[in-house]
Design an enzyme around this catalytic site. Structure first.
Site, PDB file in Angstrom:
ATOM      1  N   LYS A   1      -4.164 -20.786   0.300  1.00 49.91           N
ATOM      2  CA  LYS A   1      -4.470 -21.917  -0.579  1.00 49.91           C
ATOM      3  C   LYS A   1      -5.129 -23.058   0.230  1.00 49.91           C
ATOM      4  CE  LYS A   1      -2.742 -19.489  -3.893  1.00 49.91           C
ATOM      5  NZ  LYS A   1      -1.363 -19.348  -4.311  1.00 49.91           N
TER       6      LYS A   1
HETATM    7  C1  LIG Z   1      -0.288 -18.555  -5.017  1.00 51.05           C
HETATM    8  C2  LIG Z   1       0.063 -18.638  -6.437  1.00 51.05           C
HETATM    9  C3  LIG Z   1       1.370 -18.834  -6.899  1.00 51.05           C
HETATM   10  C4  LIG Z   1       2.595 -18.719  -6.052  1.00 51.05           C
HETATM   11  O1  LIG Z   1       2.607 -19.379  -4.908  1.00 51.05           O
HETATM   12  P1  LIG Z   1       3.487 -18.929  -3.641  1.00 51.05           P
HETATM   13  O2  LIG Z   1       3.467 -20.176  -2.817  1.00 51.05           O
HETATM   14  O3  LIG Z   1       2.807 -17.774  -3.004  1.00 51.05           O
HETATM   15  O4  LIG Z   1       4.858 -18.591  -4.118  1.00 51.05           O
HETATM   16  C5  LIG Z   1       1.561 -19.038  -8.260  1.00 51.05           C
HETATM   17  N1  LIG Z   1       0.554 -19.014  -9.123  1.00 51.05           N
HETATM   18  C6  LIG Z   1      -0.708 -18.776  -8.732  1.00 51.05           C
HETATM   19  C7  LIG Z   1      -1.786 -18.774  -9.753  1.00 51.05           C
HETATM   20  C8  LIG Z   1      -0.989 -18.568  -7.382  1.00 51.05           C
HETATM   21  O5  LIG Z   1      -2.245 -18.310  -7.002  1.00 51.05           O
END
Ligand SMILES: *Cc1c(COP(=O)(O)O)cnc(C)c1O
Length: 397
Positions: free
Chosen positions: A196
């Site tokens: 991210k």
């Molecule tokens: C990455 C992601 C999550 C979850 O995040 P984590 O930090 O990996 O638990 C939830 N929703 C979407 C759309 C994502 O891309």
């Protein structure tokens, strides 16, 4: 340039593999983490609050509550919204499974609504069709970093007394009608997973302007206990009470130190992602077989992903073969997402068999995420474009 595809034994466009996303860790990030390791607090210490303040300010929200992952943050938001058995939450099938799973964690039921064919975000008209007397929440996803149709969704939610929990895991820094994603919904959820925009290793957050949600989120991530250990120590108290069933979803000071350091670089990161997206969009404008992601007038995407759609009507082949060919050129393409209702768990639980969400399912058949992360060099971007041109030409009708 060698025109023979690498998948057919030709020379690949790149000799090293380019991933679709990855973190950037600089020396100042390392130094920030090392400082914490030498300090008195490595778990819930002063940096948690400091990171929360900085994050809330960045996304123009009153409060931020950090969690041990984006998934834990989603779970916290569903808890704070008060969902339980018998309640329903409307969400999109075109997302990471965690968006729907968090509803199940609280014993409530996720209900999918079809996506818009341009942005692939949840279609407000389709949400309306899925509302029942049990609908307590709507969970739009800012797919790829493009905000969902947030005004329309908020209007629907208001009329129906439902709470909007925006999954903005892709959209840190995105804007909608000139305002930052972060307080445009009752609760907004971010992820700090390494792919991210910014990372804390694992981590996530919920931002909100609502005092009551803020309170409930803080309780939930700390076992449902009303004060934190550090607070008690500072006040010389031992007494605490558990007032709700919570979890240990705390983010460490180690993670928050990294998050604070990374947050300082968010604007530069976004700027670079927008440059890369513009370069891709320009290059693909006249490339048969590739459809670039749509951007609506009211949106300024954060570009977590750059998902192209393969137009197989213009090609002699399908997404599978294009995917394999690009991978062979050492371009780390990926697919986001297998629609959630098509996962075996959801098929079995709710009897989905495919065909329920034709727009999302058809989009999925053509989706390929190209590499997109802010440390990509101009050469990396050129390689992705060259590989796409090479592969599309090889399979052109
Ligand atoms: C990455 C992601 C999550 C979850 O995040 P984590 O930090 O990996 O638990 C939830 N929703 C979407 C759309 C994502 O891309």
């Amino acid at each position: 340039m060698n025109y023979r595809l690498a998948v057919d034994g030709g020379v690949p466009v790149r000799d090293t593999f380019l991933p679709y996303g990855r973190q950037s860790i600089d020396e100042d990030d390392v130094a920030a983490v090392v400082t914490v390791l030498r300090s008195n607090w490595i778990t819930t210490g002063p940096l948690v609050e400091e990171f929360e303040k900085a994050l809330a300010q960045k996304v123009e929200a009153r409060h931020a509550v950090v969690f041990s992952s984006g998934t834990a943050a989603l779970h916290g938001a569903v808890f704070a919204a008060g969902l339980g058995p018998g309640d329903e939450a409307v969400t999109t099938p075109l997302t990471f499974a965690a968006t729907a799973n968090c509803v199940l964690y609280q014993g409530a039921t996720p209900v999918f609504a079809e996506v818009c064919s341009d942005t692939l975000t949840i279609d407000p008209g389709e949400i309306t069709k899925r509302l029942t007397s049990r609908t307590k929440a709507i969970l739009p996803v800012d797919y790829a970093g493009h905000p969902a149709d947030l005004d329309a969704i908020r209007d629907i939610a208001k009329r129906h007394h439902a709470i909007v929990i925006e999954d903005a895991a892709h959209a840190l820094g995105a804007c909608y009608r000139g305002r930052r994603v972060g307080a445009l919904s009752e609760m907004t959820v971010f992820s700090f997973h390494p792919v991210k925009h910014i990372t804390t290793g694992e981590g996530g957050a919920v931002t909100t302007n609502d005092e009551r949600f803020h309170e409930r989120l803080r309780l939930f991530r700390n076992h449902g206990i009303s004060t934190e250990a550090r607070q008690r120590q500072q006040q010389g108290q031992w007494f605490y009470e558990m007032v709700a069933l919570g979890y240990n979803y705390r983010l460490t000071d180690i993670g928050c130190a990294l998050g604070l350091s990374q947050l300082k670089k968010l604007d530069a990161n976004l700027k670079r992602r927008r440059e890369i997206a513009a370069a891709y969009t320009r290059a693909f404008a006249n490339l048969e077989g590739v459809i670039s992601p749509a951007v609506r007038l009211e949106a300024e995407p954060a570009w977590h992903l750059y998902p192209i759609r393969i137009d197989s009507a213009k090609l002699k082949t399908n997404r599978e073969e294009i995917f394999r060919a690009l991978r062979a050129e050492n371009i780390g393409v990926n697919v986001h997402y297998i629609p959630v209702h098509l996962h075996p768990y959801y098929r079995k639980k709710y009897g989905f068999g495919g065909g329920e969400y034709p727009i999302a399912e058809a989009a999925y058949q053509g989706l390929i995420s190209l590499p997109m992360f802010h440390a990509m060099t101009a050469g990396d971007v050129d390689d992705v474009i060259a590989a796409c041109v090479k592969v599309m030409h090889a399979y052109a009708n």
